[in-house]
Design a protein around this motif. Structure first.
Motif, PDB file in Angstrom:
ATOM      1  N   THR A   7       0.876  -1.182   0.000  1.00  0.00           N
ATOM      2  CA  THR A   7       0.000   0.000   0.000  1.00  0.00           C
ATOM      3  C   THR A   7       0.911   1.230   0.000  1.00  0.00           C
ATOM      4  OG1 THR A   7      -0.104   0.051   2.433  1.00  0.00           O
ATOM      5  CG2 THR A   7      -1.837  -1.179   1.297  1.00  0.00           C
ATOM      6  N   THR A   9       0.967   3.839   1.786  1.00  0.00           N
ATOM      7  CA  THR A   9       1.277   4.497   3.055  1.00  0.00           C
ATOM      8  C   THR A   9       2.095   3.638   4.016  1.00  0.00           C
ATOM      9  OG1 THR A   9      -0.930   3.768   3.655  1.00  0.00           O
ATOM     10  CG2 THR A   9      -0.669   6.095   3.137  1.00  0.00           C
ATOM     11  N   CYS A  10       2.271   2.369   3.741  1.00  0.00           N
ATOM     12  CA  CYS A  10       2.902   1.527   4.752  1.00  0.00           C
ATOM     13  C   CYS A  10       4.423   1.706   4.748  1.00  0.00           C
ATOM     14  CB  CYS A  10       2.474   0.075   4.541  1.00  0.00           C
ATOM     15  SG  CYS A  10       3.773  -1.098   4.255  1.00  0.00           S
ATOM     16  N   PRO A  11       4.981   2.042   5.927  1.00  0.00           N
ATOM     17  CA  PRO A  11       6.415   2.362   5.989  1.00  0.00           C
ATOM     18  C   PRO A  11       7.330   1.234   5.527  1.00  0.00           C
ATOM     19  CG  PRO A  11       5.393   2.423   8.180  1.00  0.00           C
ATOM     20  CD  PRO A  11       4.287   2.255   7.198  1.00  0.00           C
ATOM     21  N   TYR A  12       7.005  -0.016   5.922  1.00  0.00           N
ATOM     22  CA  TYR A  12       7.899  -1.109   5.532  1.00  0.00           C
ATOM     23  C   TYR A  12       7.837  -1.400   4.032  1.00  0.00           C
ATOM     24  CZ  TYR A  12       9.316  -1.865  10.251  1.00  0.00           C
ATOM     25  OH  TYR A  12       9.876  -1.674  11.486  1.00  0.00           O
ATOM     26  N   CYS A  13       6.689  -1.040   3.397  1.00  0.00           N
ATOM     27  CA  CYS A  13       6.586  -1.214   1.944  1.00  0.00           C
ATOM     28  C   CYS A  13       7.568  -0.262   1.255  1.00  0.00           C
ATOM     29  CB  CYS A  13       5.174  -0.892   1.454  1.00  0.00           C
ATOM     30  SG  CYS A  13       3.900  -1.882   2.254  1.00  0.00           S
ATOM     31  N   THR A  15      10.259   1.064   2.566  1.00  0.00           N
ATOM     32  CA  THR A  15      11.637   0.611   2.837  1.00  0.00           C
ATOM     33  C   THR A  15      12.011  -0.541   1.905  1.00  0.00           C
ATOM     34  OG1 THR A  15      11.174   1.097   5.148  1.00  0.00           O
ATOM     35  CG2 THR A  15      13.191  -0.101   4.700  1.00  0.00           C
ATOM     36  N   VAL A  51       0.619  -6.222   4.646  1.00  0.00           N
ATOM     37  CA  VAL A  51       1.580  -5.825   3.617  1.00  0.00           C
ATOM     38  C   VAL A  51       2.902  -5.422   4.269  1.00  0.00           C
ATOM     39  CG1 VAL A  51       0.020  -5.062   1.798  1.00  0.00           C
ATOM     40  CG2 VAL A  51       0.526  -3.498   3.678  1.00  0.00           C
ATOM     41  N   PHE A  64       9.153  -6.972   5.483  1.00  0.00           N
ATOM     42  CA  PHE A  64      10.473  -6.634   4.944  1.00  0.00           C
ATOM     43  C   PHE A  64      11.504  -7.516   5.656  1.00  0.00           C
ATOM     44  CE2 PHE A  64      14.240  -3.590   5.026  1.00  0.00           C
ATOM     45  CZ  PHE A  64      14.731  -4.089   3.836  1.00  0.00           C
ATOM     46  N   ARG A  66      14.730  -8.715   5.322  1.00  0.00           N
ATOM     47  CA  ARG A  66      15.917  -8.422   4.525  1.00  0.00           C
ATOM     48  C   ARG A  66      16.766  -9.670   4.249  1.00  0.00           C
ATOM     49  NH1 ARG A  66      20.013  -3.828   4.521  1.00  0.00           N
ATOM     50  NH2 ARG A  66      18.562  -2.651   5.771  1.00  0.00           N
TER      51      ARG A  66
ATOM     52  N   GLN B  35      15.016   1.804  11.472  1.00  0.00           N
ATOM     53  CA  GLN B  35      14.398   2.489  10.348  1.00  0.00           C
ATOM     54  C   GLN B  35      14.269   3.979  10.668  1.00  0.00           C
ATOM     55  OE1 GLN B  35      10.265   2.054   9.497  1.00  0.00           O
ATOM     56  NE2 GLN B  35      10.582   2.141   7.305  1.00  0.00           N
ATOM     57  N   ASN B  41       6.256   7.616  10.614  1.00  0.00           N
ATOM     58  CA  ASN B  41       5.894   6.864   9.405  1.00  0.00           C
ATOM     59  C   ASN B  41       4.482   6.302   9.477  1.00  0.00           C
ATOM     60  OD1 ASN B  41       8.292   7.122   7.972  1.00  0.00           O
ATOM     61  ND2 ASN B  41       9.261   5.481   9.137  1.00  0.00           N
ATOM     62  N   GLU B  42       3.957   6.193  10.694  1.00  0.00           N
ATOM     63  CA  GLU B  42       2.634   5.594  10.864  1.00  0.00           C
ATOM     64  C   GLU B  42       1.543   6.624  11.024  1.00  0.00           C
ATOM     65  OE1 GLU B  42       2.791   2.737  14.085  1.00  0.00           O
ATOM     66  OE2 GLU B  42       4.810   2.241  13.427  1.00  0.00           O
ATOM     67  N   GLU B  79      21.478   3.049   8.975  1.00  0.00           N
ATOM     68  CA  GLU B  79      20.080   2.624   8.960  1.00  0.00           C
ATOM     69  C   GLU B  79      19.996   1.133   8.671  1.00  0.00           C
ATOM     70  OE1 GLU B  79      17.403   4.429   6.099  1.00  0.00           O
ATOM     71  OE2 GLU B  79      15.659   3.756   7.245  1.00  0.00           O
ATOM     72  N   GLY B  80      18.989   0.478   9.280  1.00  0.00           N
ATOM     73  CA  GLY B  80      18.805  -0.957   9.037  1.00  0.00           C
ATOM     74  C   GLY B  80      19.568  -1.811  10.031  1.00  0.00           C
ATOM     75  N   ARG B 100      25.048  -6.342  13.541  1.00  0.00           N
ATOM     76  CA  ARG B 100      26.137  -6.388  12.561  1.00  0.00           C
ATOM     77  C   ARG B 100      27.508  -6.115  13.142  1.00  0.00           C
ATOM     78  NH1 ARG B 100      23.724  -3.005   7.929  1.00  0.00           N
ATOM     79  NH2 ARG B 100      21.677  -3.963   7.834  1.00  0.00           N
ATOM     80  N   CYS B 135      -1.347  -2.080  12.535  1.00  0.00           N
ATOM     81  CA  CYS B 135      -0.893  -0.931  11.731  1.00  0.00           C
ATOM     82  C   CYS B 135      -1.962  -0.539  10.714  1.00  0.00           C
ATOM     83  CB  CYS B 135       0.423  -1.255  11.022  1.00  0.00           C
ATOM     84  SG  CYS B 135       1.039   0.102  10.013  1.00  0.00           S
ATOM     85  N   CYS B 138      -0.711   0.786   7.386  1.00  0.00           N
ATOM     86  CA  CYS B 138      -0.262  -0.241   6.436  1.00  0.00           C
ATOM     87  C   CYS B 138      -1.457  -0.948   5.809  1.00  0.00           C
ATOM     88  CB  CYS B 138       0.566  -1.312   7.149  1.00  0.00           C
ATOM     89  SG  CYS B 138       1.909  -0.691   8.134  1.00  0.00           S
TER      90      CYS B 138
END
Ligand SMILES: Cc1cc2nc3c(=O)[nH]c(=O)nc-3n(C[C@H](O)[C@H](O)[C@H](O)COP(=O)(O)OP(=O)(O)OC[C@H]3O[C@@H](n4cnc5c(N)ncnc54)[C@H](O)[C@@H]3O)c2cc1C
Lengths: 77, 312
Positions: A7, A9-13, A15, A51, A64, A66, B35, B41-42, B79-80, B100, B135, B138
């Motif tokens: 979607t 708006t979803c932050p992990y999407c 990223t 999502v 996500f 990784r 992140q 972000n939300e 980041e990450g 890491r 969320c 999301c």
């Protein structure tokens, strides 16, 4: 063939997609907020409703993740 | 191994604000964040942060990140990466371990924010991601045209109902208390007049049922103990949060809510050289403007602390 169900708006999407772009990976970007067919396909394939979902040559990755994405795409991460 | 002046853990408004102040003070600084952007972000639309009125949360996060990157030369931005442990609490050099690498540093600012509390009732684990979501930003579009429930009527609950109004056909809104609470109470009360919303005050969820996906929610009225069942396909949970402090190994004092206790004048924690800012700290109000202010206080205090170290 890589598909990303997400979607806008979803932050992990965001990223996840930025990550794939950074690594130079081509993918089909499916917006499940607009595309009802893609939404059903995503639920069917992943068995859940959150999502993002990626379909990497038939392997389904939820969220996500990784490490899993790197492993499937044989990327140095 | 290189010893940093300061390691900032987090990537939300508190951490980014601290990083800007640290860079301008020329501290040898690394910012480590899972992140960048944090909870911004939300957020749906931010109306109470001074300046960029009405900016969507993710867009405001982008502005903050853009500003942070102006100081890219003075900062290491990682980041990450996820911090897993801080050790050396009683020594002048602290060790920050991530998934890491390992870093040595003279000071630390913890700005890891908070995360949502999960439901703990039958069916909650089983149906997470299968109708239960934490969320709304999301997953709201996944429930287009469907009947859903929202649990919680604080600011996040209000924000969730607001977002869902444009997608879903009906919303059962459960509130443990009689009244809606929070900064956006007025918006919350206005939405009670919306025909799509059925408000259930004094009600808590007690069980979630379904097969492959959620089919219904059983809730209890806490005043008369009466149980009822409603058919829903989605359950959005906003019942508060807990601080993200699993990596401090008991070396810092925390409040009964698990928040890091700080001196509100300086951001100092119970351990010299370790500071905390934003939602992770025992601040009463959890807001962007407050996180930004506390990030600045923590960075300036860390700079002062480093001066005293260097004098010794
Ligand atoms: C839906 C919603 C709506 C909101 N609306 C508003 C609003 O309208 N106005 C307002 O002022 N506030 C609002 N807020 C609250 C506001 O977003 C928070 O108060 C603010 O973001 C707190 O900032 P922070 O920097 O303390 O923490 P966060 O924003 O939570 O950031 C924490 C950061 O730490 C990182 N992190 C966590 N653990 C680790 C680890 N182990 N290693 C490395 N990094 C880690 C995370 O990735 C994240 O970057 C809202 C919040 C939500 C959820």
């Amino acid at each position: 063939m890589i598909k990303v169900y997400s979607t806008p708006t979803c932050p992990y999407c965001v990223t996840l997609k930025n990550f794939l772009k950074e690594k130079g990976i081509d993918f089909e970007d499916l917006d499940v907020a607009l595309d009802a067919h893609a939404r059903d396909e995503m639920v069917e394939k992943s068995g859940q409703m959150g999502v993002p979902v990626s379909d990497i040559d038939g392997e389904i990755v939820i969220g996500f993740d990784r490490d899993k994405i790197c492993q499937l795409l044989k990327l140095e991460c | 191994m290189k010893v940093y002046d300061l390691i900032i853990i987090g990537g939300g408004p508190a951490a980014m604000s601290a990083a800007v102040y640290a860079a301008r003070r020329k501290l040898k600084t690394a910012l480590i964040a899972k992140q960048l952007g944090g909870q911004m972000n939300e957020g749906y639309v931010i109306e109470n942060y001074l300046g960029p009125y009405g900016t969507p949360g993710p867009a405001l996060a982008k502005k903050f990140i853009w500003h942070l990157n102006i100081f890219k030369k003075e900062l290491e931005i990682k980041e990450g990466e996820k911090v897993q442990q801080i050790s050396g609490c009683d020594s002048s050099v602290k060790i920050v371990e991530t998934d890491r690498e390992e870093y040595k540093t003279k000071t630390v600012i913890i700005a890891t924010g908070k995360s949502e509390k999960k439901l703990d009732i039958p069916g909650a684990k089983e149906f997470e991601g299968k109708g239960i979501t934490y969320c709304a930003t999301c997953d709201a579009p996944m429930f287009s045209g469907k009947i859903v429930a929202v649990v919680g009527a604080g600011d996040s609950g209000i924000d969730t109902v607001h977002q869902l109004l444009s997608y879903t056909s009906k919303i059962y809104w459960l509130n443990k208390y009689a009244e809606i609470k929070g900064e956006n109470k007025t918006l919350g009360e206005e939405m009670l007049n919306n025909g799509k919303v059925q408000y259930l005050p004094n009600c808590v969820p007690s069980e979630i049922k379904g097969e492959k996906f959620v089919k219904s929610l059983i809730y209890t009225n806490v005043q008369n103990n009466q149980k009822s069942e409603v058919e829903v396909e989605g359950i959005f949970v906003e019942i508060g949060s807990t601080s993200k402090v699993d990596f401090i190994n008991g070396c810092l004092k925390t409040s009964e809510w698990g928040e890091i206790e700080i001196n509100h004048q300086t951001g100092a924690t119970s351990v010299p050289g370790i500071f905390a800012a934003g939602d992770v700290a025992d601040t009463k109000y959890k807001q962007i403007s407050i996180a930004v202010g506390q990030g600045a206080i923590a960075a300036l205090s860390a700079a002062d602390y480093l001066k005293t170290l260097n004098k010794k």
